[in-house]
Design a protein around this motif. Structure first.
Motif, PDB file in Angstrom:
ATOM      1  N   MET A   1       0.849  -1.173   0.000  1.00  0.00           N
ATOM      2  CA  MET A   1       0.000   0.000   0.000  1.00  0.00           C
ATOM      3  C   MET A   1       0.895   1.237   0.000  1.00  0.00           C
ATOM      4  SD  MET A   1      -3.123   0.719   2.519  1.00  0.00           S
ATOM      5  CE  MET A   1      -3.356   2.308   3.194  1.00  0.00           C
ATOM      6  N   PRO A   2       0.715   2.152  -0.934  1.00  0.00           N
ATOM      7  CA  PRO A   2       1.574   3.330  -1.018  1.00  0.00           C
ATOM      8  C   PRO A   2       1.353   4.283   0.156  1.00  0.00           C
ATOM      9  CG  PRO A   2       0.102   3.204  -2.933  1.00  0.00           C
ATOM     10  CD  PRO A   2      -0.228   2.068  -2.028  1.00  0.00           C
ATOM     11  N   LEU A   3       2.404   5.032   0.457  1.00  0.00           N
ATOM     12  CA  LEU A   3       2.363   6.045   1.499  1.00  0.00           C
ATOM     13  C   LEU A   3       2.206   7.399   0.825  1.00  0.00           C
ATOM     14  CD1 LEU A   3       2.811   7.039   4.441  1.00  0.00           C
ATOM     15  CD2 LEU A   3       5.259   7.053   3.909  1.00  0.00           C
ATOM     16  N   LYS A   4       1.165   8.136   1.220  1.00  0.00           N
ATOM     17  CA  LYS A   4       0.910   9.454   0.642  1.00  0.00           C
ATOM     18  C   LYS A   4       1.275  10.513   1.682  1.00  0.00           C
ATOM     19  CE  LYS A   4      -2.726  12.003  -1.762  1.00  0.00           C
ATOM     20  NZ  LYS A   4      -4.132  11.941  -2.198  1.00  0.00           N
ATOM     21  N   LEU A   5       2.194  11.396   1.325  1.00  0.00           N
ATOM     22  CA  LEU A   5       2.643  12.454   2.218  1.00  0.00           C
ATOM     23  C   LEU A   5       2.286  13.813   1.636  1.00  0.00           C
ATOM     24  CD1 LEU A   5       6.239  11.134   2.933  1.00  0.00           C
ATOM     25  CD2 LEU A   5       4.319  11.097   4.498  1.00  0.00           C
ATOM     26  N   LYS A   6       1.652  14.625   2.449  1.00  0.00           N
ATOM     27  CA  LYS A   6       1.360  16.000   2.053  1.00  0.00           C
ATOM     28  C   LYS A   6       2.337  16.890   2.793  1.00  0.00           C
ATOM     29  CE  LYS A   6      -3.431  15.079   1.047  1.00  0.00           C
ATOM     30  NZ  LYS A   6      -4.830  15.387   1.306  1.00  0.00           N
ATOM     31  N   LEU A   7       3.187  17.559   2.051  1.00  0.00           N
ATOM     32  CA  LEU A   7       4.220  18.397   2.637  1.00  0.00           C
ATOM     33  C   LEU A   7       3.838  19.863   2.537  1.00  0.00           C
ATOM     34  CD1 LEU A   7       7.414  16.705   1.146  1.00  0.00           C
ATOM     35  CD2 LEU A   7       6.370  16.330   3.371  1.00  0.00           C
ATOM     36  N   ALA A   8       4.043  20.575   3.618  1.00  0.00           N
ATOM     37  CA  ALA A   8       3.828  22.022   3.621  1.00  0.00           C
ATOM     38  C   ALA A   8       4.991  22.683   2.892  1.00  0.00           C
ATOM     39  CB  ALA A   8       3.741  22.529   5.049  1.00  0.00           C
ATOM     40  N   ALA A   9       4.806  23.927   2.537  1.00  0.00           N
ATOM     41  CA  ALA A   9       5.890  24.691   1.919  1.00  0.00           C
ATOM     42  C   ALA A   9       7.093  24.700   2.863  1.00  0.00           C
ATOM     43  CB  ALA A   9       5.432  26.111   1.635  1.00  0.00           C
ATOM     44  N   ASN A  10       8.260  24.496   2.329  1.00  0.00           N
ATOM     45  CA  ASN A  10       9.535  24.526   3.056  1.00  0.00           C
ATOM     46  C   ASN A  10       9.689  23.422   4.106  1.00  0.00           C
ATOM     47  OD1 ASN A  10      10.347  26.908   1.634  1.00  0.00           O
ATOM     48  ND2 ASN A  10       8.977  28.049   2.965  1.00  0.00           N
ATOM     49  N   GLU A  11       8.853  22.402   4.060  1.00  0.00           N
ATOM     50  CA  GLU A  11       8.978  21.291   5.005  1.00  0.00           C
ATOM     51  C   GLU A  11      10.085  20.341   4.545  1.00  0.00           C
ATOM     52  OE1 GLU A  11       6.254  17.924   7.267  1.00  0.00           O
ATOM     53  OE2 GLU A  11       5.355  19.115   5.686  1.00  0.00           O
ATOM     54  N   ARG A  12      10.784  19.784   5.528  1.00  0.00           N
ATOM     55  CA  ARG A  12      11.849  18.820   5.240  1.00  0.00           C
ATOM     56  C   ARG A  12      11.360  17.407   5.528  1.00  0.00           C
ATOM     57  NH1 ARG A  12      14.543  23.135   7.635  1.00  0.00           N
ATOM     58  NH2 ARG A  12      16.046  24.094   6.260  1.00  0.00           N
ATOM     59  N   LEU A  13      11.983  16.478   4.840  1.00  0.00           N
ATOM     60  CA  LEU A  13      11.652  15.070   4.938  1.00  0.00           C
ATOM     61  C   LEU A  13      12.953  14.298   4.790  1.00  0.00           C
ATOM     62  CD1 LEU A  13       9.234  12.967   4.751  1.00  0.00           C
ATOM     63  CD2 LEU A  13       9.461  13.221   2.291  1.00  0.00           C
ATOM     64  N   ILE A  14      13.105  13.231   5.543  1.00  0.00           N
ATOM     65  CA  ILE A  14      14.295  12.391   5.422  1.00  0.00           C
ATOM     66  C   ILE A  14      13.857  11.060   4.843  1.00  0.00           C
ATOM     67  CG2 ILE A  14      16.172  11.272   6.678  1.00  0.00           C
ATOM     68  CD1 ILE A  14      15.745  13.555   8.790  1.00  0.00           C
ATOM     69  N   VAL A  15      14.472  10.679   3.731  1.00  0.00           N
ATOM     70  CA  VAL A  15      14.162   9.414   3.069  1.00  0.00           C
ATOM     71  C   VAL A  15      15.467   8.639   2.927  1.00  0.00           C
ATOM     72  CG1 VAL A  15      13.240   8.298   1.004  1.00  0.00           C
ATOM     73  CG2 VAL A  15      12.251  10.470   1.788  1.00  0.00           C
ATOM     74  N   ASN A  16      15.525   7.493   3.595  1.00  0.00           N
ATOM     75  CA  ASN A  16      16.721   6.644   3.578  1.00  0.00           C
ATOM     76  C   ASN A  16      17.989   7.436   3.873  1.00  0.00           C
ATOM     77  OD1 ASN A  16      15.197   4.385   3.063  1.00  0.00           O
ATOM     78  ND2 ASN A  16      15.520   4.457   0.869  1.00  0.00           N
ATOM     79  N   GLY A  17      17.893   8.376   4.812  1.00  0.00           N
ATOM     80  CA  GLY A  17      19.046   9.156   5.236  1.00  0.00           C
ATOM     81  C   GLY A  17      19.274  10.425   4.448  1.00  0.00           C
ATOM     82  N   ALA A  18      18.599  10.599   3.327  1.00  0.00           N
ATOM     83  CA  ALA A  18      18.765  11.812   2.511  1.00  0.00           C
ATOM     84  C   ALA A  18      17.737  12.853   2.941  1.00  0.00           C
ATOM     85  CB  ALA A  18      18.578  11.488   1.029  1.00  0.00           C
ATOM     86  N   VAL A  19      18.196  14.089   3.184  1.00  0.00           N
ATOM     87  CA  VAL A  19      17.291  15.167   3.563  1.00  0.00           C
ATOM     88  C   VAL A  19      16.728  15.780   2.284  1.00  0.00           C
ATOM     89  CG1 VAL A  19      17.077  17.385   4.737  1.00  0.00           C
ATOM     90  CG2 VAL A  19      18.594  15.635   5.674  1.00  0.00           C
ATOM     91  N   ILE A  20      15.397  15.796   2.199  1.00  0.00           N
ATOM     92  CA  ILE A  20      14.703  16.358   1.037  1.00  0.00           C
ATOM     93  C   ILE A  20      13.969  17.598   1.508  1.00  0.00           C
ATOM     94  CG2 ILE A  20      12.902  15.930  -0.686  1.00  0.00           C
ATOM     95  CD1 ILE A  20      13.665  12.927  -0.427  1.00  0.00           C
ATOM     96  N   PHE A  21      14.137  18.686   0.784  1.00  0.00           N
ATOM     97  CA  PHE A  21      13.547  19.969   1.156  1.00  0.00           C
ATOM     98  C   PHE A  21      12.489  20.334   0.131  1.00  0.00           C
ATOM     99  CE2 PHE A  21      13.558  24.649   1.007  1.00  0.00           C
ATOM    100  CZ  PHE A  21      13.269  24.927   2.323  1.00  0.00           C
ATOM    101  N   ASN A  22      11.261  20.541   0.608  1.00  0.00           N
ATOM    102  CA  ASN A  22      10.180  20.949  -0.266  1.00  0.00           C
ATOM    103  C   ASN A  22      10.315  22.447  -0.541  1.00  0.00           C
ATOM    104  OD1 ASN A  22       7.800  20.861  -1.733  1.00  0.00           O
ATOM    105  ND2 ASN A  22       6.526  21.236   0.055  1.00  0.00           N
ATOM    106  N   GLY A  23      10.012  22.865  -1.730  1.00  0.00           N
ATOM    107  CA  GLY A  23      10.126  24.270  -2.105  1.00  0.00           C
ATOM    108  C   GLY A  23       9.033  25.134  -1.501  1.00  0.00           C
ATOM    109  N   GLY A  24       8.670  26.185  -2.176  1.00  0.00           N
ATOM    110  CA  GLY A  24       7.764  27.189  -1.643  1.00  0.00           C
ATOM    111  C   GLY A  24       6.284  26.883  -1.749  1.00  0.00           C
TER     112      GLY A  24
END
Length: 141
Positions: free
Chosen positions: A1-24
């Protein structure tokens, strides 16, 4: 079952150790396979580790961010876990700690972290009550 993530503007997320930064802008991501994922709001900074449960949380968090955990990290986890189980020996929280350990054993670190969050709140409540009692007793004497 897929995981659905809703990210706010400028929110960070870590995936397998990599920091991912959402834009504006708000973004929705769908993760279709298993990955170690942690939202910024769930990240505990090392400087904020000031209780035994937060120490355990932090160690599990490091496992999540840098899989697979090295032996030294597992040793630190085992020590912190043993200290907490000793402290909670007469508490309903002991069952939660056993669940956490089971989840760590199957490398489901995110679920282990979520199980620890109520224990962190419980610990904070106990510390708050003790500080309040200490203040009252010091005002009397």
């Amino acid at each position: 079952m897929p995981l659905k993530l809703k990210l706010a503007a400028n929110e960070r997320l870590i995936v397998n150790g990599a920091v991912i930064f959402n834009g504006g802008a708000r973004t929705t991501l769908v993760i279709r396979n298993y990955a170690h994922i942690m939202r910024e709001k769930d990240v505990l900074q090392e400087s904020d580790v000031n209780t035994p449960t937060k120490r355990l949380y932090f160690l599990v968090q490091v496992m999540l961010m840098q899989p697979p955990p090295p032996a030294t990290l597992m040793d630190s986890y085992r020590l912190a876990y043993a200290q907490l189980t000793e402290a909670y020996v007469r508490s309903e929280n002991l069952a939660v700690l056993h669940e956490v350990d089971g989840l760590v054993g199957v490398e489901d670190y995110y679920k282990a972290l979520m199980k620890l969050q109520p224990l962190i709140a419980y610990e904070a409540e106990l510390l708050h009550m003790r500080q309040h009692e200490w203040r009252r007793s010091s005002q009397r004497g």
